[in-house]
Motif scaffolding. Sequence first.
Motif, mmCIF file in Angstrom:
data_model
loop_
_atom_site.group_PDB
_atom_site.id
_atom_site.type_symbol
_atom_site.label_atom_id
_atom_site.label_comp_id
_atom_site.label_asym_id
_atom_site.label_seq_id
_atom_site.Cartn_x
_atom_site.Cartn_y
_atom_site.Cartn_z
ATOM 1 N N PRO A 23 0.794 -1.233 0.000
ATOM 2 C CA PRO A 23 0.000 0.000 0.000
ATOM 3 C C PRO A 23 0.828 1.285 0.000
ATOM 4 C CG PRO A 23 -0.961 -1.571 1.518
ATOM 5 C CD PRO A 23 0.355 -2.157 1.069
ATOM 6 N N HIS A 27 0.216 4.282 -2.681
ATOM 7 C CA HIS A 27 0.024 5.675 -2.259
ATOM 8 C C HIS A 27 1.017 6.598 -2.969
ATOM 9 C CE1 HIS A 27 -0.732 9.164 0.244
ATOM 10 N NE2 HIS A 27 0.584 9.283 0.330
ATOM 11 N N ARG A 127 2.149 8.047 3.831
ATOM 12 C CA ARG A 127 0.870 7.349 4.013
ATOM 13 C C ARG A 127 0.866 6.769 5.409
ATOM 14 N NH1 ARG A 127 -1.495 2.509 4.294
ATOM 15 N NH2 ARG A 127 -3.440 2.106 3.211
ATOM 16 N N GLU A 128 -0.109 7.143 6.155
ATOM 17 C CA GLU A 128 -0.238 6.617 7.509
ATOM 18 C C GLU A 128 -0.823 5.211 7.450
ATOM 19 O OE1 GLU A 128 1.043 8.288 10.067
ATOM 20 O OE2 GLU A 128 1.578 9.840 8.611
ATOM 21 N N LYS A 129 -0.455 4.408 8.423
ATOM 22 C CA LYS A 129 -1.051 3.076 8.513
ATOM 23 C C LYS A 129 -2.532 3.217 8.809
ATOM 24 C CE LYS A 129 3.098 0.711 10.010
ATOM 25 N NZ LYS A 129 3.727 -0.128 11.023
ATOM 26 N N ASN A 130 -3.330 2.421 8.104
ATOM 27 C CA ASN A 130 -4.779 2.491 8.272
ATOM 28 C C ASN A 130 -5.297 1.554 9.351
ATOM 29 O OD1 ASN A 130 -5.138 4.458 6.323
ATOM 30 N ND2 ASN A 130 -5.397 2.985 4.682
ATOM 31 N N TYR A 131 -4.492 0.591 9.735
ATOM 32 C CA TYR A 131 -4.920 -0.337 10.768
ATOM 33 C C TYR A 131 -3.696 -0.994 11.392
ATOM 34 C CZ TYR A 131 -4.319 -3.507 6.814
ATOM 35 O OH TYR A 131 -3.811 -4.160 5.732
ATOM 36 N N GLU A 132 -3.878 -1.541 12.563
ATOM 37 C CA GLU A 132 -2.814 -2.218 13.304
ATOM 38 C C GLU A 132 -2.275 -3.390 12.495
ATOM 39 O OE1 GLU A 132 -0.155 -2.836 16.268
ATOM 40 O OE2 GLU A 132 -1.655 -1.239 16.282
ATOM 41 N N GLU A 134 -0.655 -3.255 9.625
ATOM 42 C CA GLU A 134 -0.459 -2.988 8.201
ATOM 43 C C GLU A 134 1.028 -2.746 7.938
ATOM 44 O OE1 GLU A 134 -2.455 -0.321 4.707
ATOM 45 O OE2 GLU A 134 -2.195 0.653 6.640
ATOM 46 N N LEU A 136 3.960 -1.343 5.451
ATOM 47 C CA LEU A 136 4.187 -0.394 4.366
ATOM 48 C C LEU A 136 5.647 -0.389 3.936
ATOM 49 C CD1 LEU A 136 2.009 2.569 5.684
ATOM 50 C CD2 LEU A 136 1.363 0.747 4.103
#
Length: 150
Positions: A23, A27, A127-132, A134, A136
């Motif tokens: 991801p 992004h 891009r910030e992590k969207n969930y625990e 994840e 990148l």
Amino acid sequence: MTRATAEDTSRVVAQGTFDLIHPGHVHYLEDAAEMGEELHVIVARRENVTHKQPPLLPDRQRRDVVAALDVVDEARVGHPSDIFAPIEEIEPSVIALGYDQHHDADAIEDALAERGVDCEVRRASSREKNYEGELLSTGNIIDRILDERC
């Protein structure tokens, strides 16, 4: 989106290793695409990756995966010895660097100016992590695979 003619199109170049697309890569490429009308991606040759572990996947496979992304207009493998040769061919308006890529934007601008390439260098947003949990980072993905499968 309607494409302009080649003379009128603002081109953006993004570059990277793109080993194990994640991801964060998506992004970066989406952010880069928003900087112009046409996104060209240069995939680093395995032998030219010296700042980290070389990619696991072959050059062409990584290029093919990047090219399959809707946001990418063209993907190519980088030049064997001159990283600026594809830039001169593409004639971009912008070179988009990943937010955490090791490249020095000022040094790139200086090298482009020396070669007579009029191009802006910008850095993509993070891009910030969207969930625990994840991941990148390709390195983190590989580490997770080794931890869980080996």
